[in-house]
Design a protein around this motif. Sequence first.
Motif, PDB file in Angstrom:
ATOM      1  N   CYS A  38       0.825  -1.211   0.000  1.00  0.00           N
ATOM      2  CA  CYS A  38       0.000   0.000   0.000  1.00  0.00           C
ATOM      3  C   CYS A  38       0.854   1.254   0.000  1.00  0.00           C
ATOM      4  O   CYS A  38       0.453   2.288  -0.542  1.00  0.00           O
ATOM      5  N   ILE A  39       2.024   1.182   0.618  1.00  0.00           N
ATOM      6  CA  ILE A  39       2.935   2.331   0.612  1.00  0.00           C
ATOM      7  C   ILE A  39       3.579   2.492  -0.760  1.00  0.00           C
ATOM      8  O   ILE A  39       3.686   3.598  -1.291  1.00  0.00           O
ATOM      9  N   ILE A  40       3.986   1.375  -1.359  1.00  0.00           N
ATOM     10  CA  ILE A  40       4.673   1.428  -2.647  1.00  0.00           C
ATOM     11  C   ILE A  40       3.697   1.755  -3.778  1.00  0.00           C
ATOM     12  O   ILE A  40       3.982   2.596  -4.628  1.00  0.00           O
ATOM     13  N   ARG A  41       2.550   1.089  -3.802  1.00  0.00           N
ATOM     14  CA  ARG A  41       1.546   1.304  -4.846  1.00  0.00           C
ATOM     15  C   ARG A  41       0.201   1.626  -4.201  1.00  0.00           C
ATOM     16  O   ARG A  41      -0.613   0.737  -3.996  1.00  0.00           O
ATOM     17  N   PRO A  42      -0.043   2.913  -3.880  1.00  0.00           N
ATOM     18  CA  PRO A  42      -1.274   3.259  -3.161  1.00  0.00           C
ATOM     19  C   PRO A  42      -2.541   3.180  -4.014  1.00  0.00           C
ATOM     20  O   PRO A  42      -3.626   3.093  -3.476  1.00  0.00           O
ATOM     21  N   PHE A  43      -2.399   3.195  -5.332  1.00  0.00           N
ATOM     22  CA  PHE A  43      -3.565   3.155  -6.203  1.00  0.00           C
ATOM     23  C   PHE A  43      -3.679   1.802  -6.884  1.00  0.00           C
ATOM     24  O   PHE A  43      -2.689   1.123  -7.129  1.00  0.00           O
ATOM     25  N   ARG A  44      -4.920   1.421  -7.191  1.00  0.00           N
ATOM     26  CA  ARG A  44      -5.169   0.207  -7.967  1.00  0.00           C
ATOM     27  C   ARG A  44      -6.188   0.546  -9.043  1.00  0.00           C
ATOM     28  O   ARG A  44      -6.835   1.588  -8.987  1.00  0.00           O
ATOM     29  N   ASP A  45      -6.339  -0.333  -9.989  1.00  0.00           N
ATOM     30  CA  ASP A  45      -7.314  -0.105 -11.049  1.00  0.00           C
ATOM     31  C   ASP A  45      -8.725  -0.125 -10.479  1.00  0.00           C
ATOM     32  O   ASP A  45      -9.026  -0.889  -9.562  1.00  0.00           O
ATOM     33  N   CYS A  46      -9.573   0.700 -11.037  1.00  0.00           N
ATOM     34  CA  CYS A  46     -10.965   0.745 -10.614  1.00  0.00           C
ATOM     35  C   CYS A  46     -11.641  -0.578 -10.957  1.00  0.00           C
ATOM     36  O   CYS A  46     -11.442  -1.132 -12.032  1.00  0.00           O
ATOM     37  N   TRP A  47     -12.443  -1.081 -10.042  1.00  0.00           N
ATOM     38  CA  TRP A  47     -13.098  -2.373 -10.247  1.00  0.00           C
ATOM     39  C   TRP A  47     -14.310  -2.266 -11.154  1.00  0.00           C
ATOM     40  O   TRP A  47     -14.760  -3.258 -11.698  1.00  0.00           O
ATOM     41  N   VAL A  48     -14.832  -1.064 -11.364  1.00  0.00           N
ATOM     42  CA  VAL A  48     -16.014  -0.894 -12.205  1.00  0.00           C
ATOM     43  C   VAL A  48     -15.615  -0.817 -13.679  1.00  0.00           C
ATOM     44  O   VAL A  48     -16.161  -1.521 -14.523  1.00  0.00           O
ATOM     45  N   CYS A  49     -14.641   0.034 -13.971  1.00  0.00           N
ATOM     46  CA  CYS A  49     -14.271   0.258 -15.376  1.00  0.00           C
ATOM     47  C   CYS A  49     -12.986  -0.466 -15.771  1.00  0.00           C
ATOM     48  O   CYS A  49     -12.498  -0.291 -16.882  1.00  0.00           O
ATOM     49  N   ASP A  50     -12.410  -1.259 -14.874  1.00  0.00           N
ATOM     50  CA  ASP A  50     -11.156  -1.984 -15.120  1.00  0.00           C
ATOM     51  C   ASP A  50     -10.007  -1.067 -15.506  1.00  0.00           C
ATOM     52  O   ASP A  50      -9.162  -1.400 -16.334  1.00  0.00           O
ATOM     53  N   GLY A  51      -9.972   0.126 -14.920  1.00  0.00           N
ATOM     54  CA  GLY A  51      -8.865   1.043 -15.133  1.00  0.00           C
ATOM     55  C   GLY A  51      -8.946   1.856 -16.402  1.00  0.00           C
ATOM     56  O   GLY A  51      -7.970   2.492 -16.790  1.00  0.00           O
ATOM     57  N   GLN A  52     -10.074   1.877 -17.076  1.00  0.00           N
ATOM     58  CA  GLN A  52     -10.195   2.616 -18.330  1.00  0.00           C
ATOM     59  C   GLN A  52     -10.750   4.019 -18.142  1.00  0.00           C
ATOM     60  O   GLN A  52     -10.585   4.863 -19.008  1.00  0.00           O
ATOM     61  N   GLY A  53     -11.448   4.284 -17.053  1.00  0.00           N
ATOM     62  CA  GLY A  53     -12.021   5.592 -16.817  1.00  0.00           C
ATOM     63  C   GLY A  53     -13.429   5.748 -17.362  1.00  0.00           C
ATOM     64  O   GLY A  53     -14.108   6.723 -17.094  1.00  0.00           O
ATOM     65  N   HIS A  54     -13.857   4.800 -18.150  1.00  0.00           N
ATOM     66  CA  HIS A  54     -15.222   4.792 -18.679  1.00  0.00           C
ATOM     67  C   HIS A  54     -15.638   3.342 -18.877  1.00  0.00           C
ATOM     68  O   HIS A  54     -14.815   2.448 -18.936  1.00  0.00           O
ATOM     69  N   PHE A  55     -16.915   3.124 -18.936  1.00  0.00           N
ATOM     70  CA  PHE A  55     -17.379   1.750 -19.166  1.00  0.00           C
ATOM     71  C   PHE A  55     -18.554   1.760 -20.122  1.00  0.00           C
ATOM     72  O   PHE A  55     -19.254   2.755 -20.273  1.00  0.00           O
ATOM     73  N   ARG A  56     -18.729   0.653 -20.762  1.00  0.00           N
ATOM     74  CA  ARG A  56     -19.761   0.526 -21.774  1.00  0.00           C
ATOM     75  C   ARG A  56     -21.067   0.040 -21.146  1.00  0.00           C
ATOM     76  O   ARG A  56     -21.066  -0.756 -20.230  1.00  0.00           O
ATOM     77  N   SER A  57     -22.144   0.514 -21.701  1.00  0.00           N
ATOM     78  CA  SER A  57     -23.464   0.104 -21.243  1.00  0.00           C
ATOM     79  C   SER A  57     -23.707  -1.340 -21.644  1.00  0.00           C
ATOM     80  O   SER A  57     -23.265  -1.787 -22.705  1.00  0.00           O
ATOM     81  N   LYS A  58     -24.407  -2.088 -20.813  1.00  0.00           N
ATOM     82  CA  LYS A  58     -24.688  -3.487 -21.148  1.00  0.00           C
ATOM     83  C   LYS A  58     -25.742  -3.599 -22.239  1.00  0.00           C
ATOM     84  O   LYS A  58     -25.732  -4.519 -23.032  1.00  0.00           O
ATOM     85  N   SER A  59     -26.648  -2.641 -22.294  1.00  0.00           N
ATOM     86  CA  SER A  59     -27.713  -2.714 -23.299  1.00  0.00           C
ATOM     87  C   SER A  59     -27.225  -2.263 -24.674  1.00  0.00           C
ATOM     88  O   SER A  59     -27.589  -2.834 -25.684  1.00  0.00           O
ATOM     89  N   ASN A  60     -26.379  -1.242 -24.713  1.00  0.00           N
ATOM     90  CA  ASN A  60     -25.876  -0.731 -25.989  1.00  0.00           C
ATOM     91  C   ASN A  60     -24.354  -0.672 -25.901  1.00  0.00           C
ATOM     92  O   ASN A  60     -23.797   0.201 -25.256  1.00  0.00           O
ATOM     93  N   ARG A  61     -23.671  -1.580 -26.574  1.00  0.00           N
ATOM     94  CA  ARG A  61     -22.216  -1.704 -26.476  1.00  0.00           C
ATOM     95  C   ARG A  61     -21.462  -0.534 -27.090  1.00  0.00           C
ATOM     96  O   ARG A  61     -20.292  -0.334 -26.819  1.00  0.00           O
ATOM     97  N   LYS A  62     -22.103   0.274 -27.920  1.00  0.00           N
ATOM     98  CA  LYS A  62     -21.416   1.390 -28.551  1.00  0.00           C
ATOM     99  C   LYS A  62     -21.350   2.611 -27.632  1.00  0.00           C
ATOM    100  O   LYS A  62     -20.477   3.446 -27.788  1.00  0.00           O
ATOM    101  N   LEU A  63     -22.277   2.714 -26.692  1.00  0.00           N
ATOM    102  CA  LEU A  63     -22.300   3.862 -25.793  1.00  0.00           C
ATOM    103  C   LEU A  63     -21.396   3.609 -24.594  1.00  0.00           C
ATOM    104  O   LEU A  63     -21.451   2.563 -23.978  1.00  0.00           O
ATOM    105  N   SER A  64     -20.578   4.572 -24.283  1.00  0.00           N
ATOM    106  CA  SER A  64     -19.779   4.482 -23.068  1.00  0.00           C
ATOM    107  C   SER A  64     -19.981   5.764 -22.282  1.00  0.00           C
ATOM    108  O   SER A  64     -20.282   6.815 -22.838  1.00  0.00           O
TER     109      SER A  64
END
Length: 79
Positions: A22-48
């Motif tokens: 935790c001291i060496i690497r205090p940040f981890r990838d977001c569990w919702v967007c897998d580290g991308q910063g945005h995520f795609r809708s389940k109903s429409n794959r083109k919309l993020s």
Amino acid sequence: MRGTLTATGIVLAVLLAYALSCIIRPFRDCWVCDGQGHFRSKSNRKLSRPCFWCHRTGKRLRIGRRLWNRARRLHRAAN
């Protein structure tokens, strides 16, 4: 008695390793967007859309680091 000491030593070693990580690497990838910063809708794959949890950074503070920061804040406030 010997088994208890061994188990205690293993638990302390694991906690120390987690604290160091935790001291060496205090940040981890977001569990919702897998580290991308945005995520795609389940109903429409083109919309993020931007990730609400990480605020479009793709990174989140680890739980151990949050606890460490809170303890430091409390210690500074007590002085």
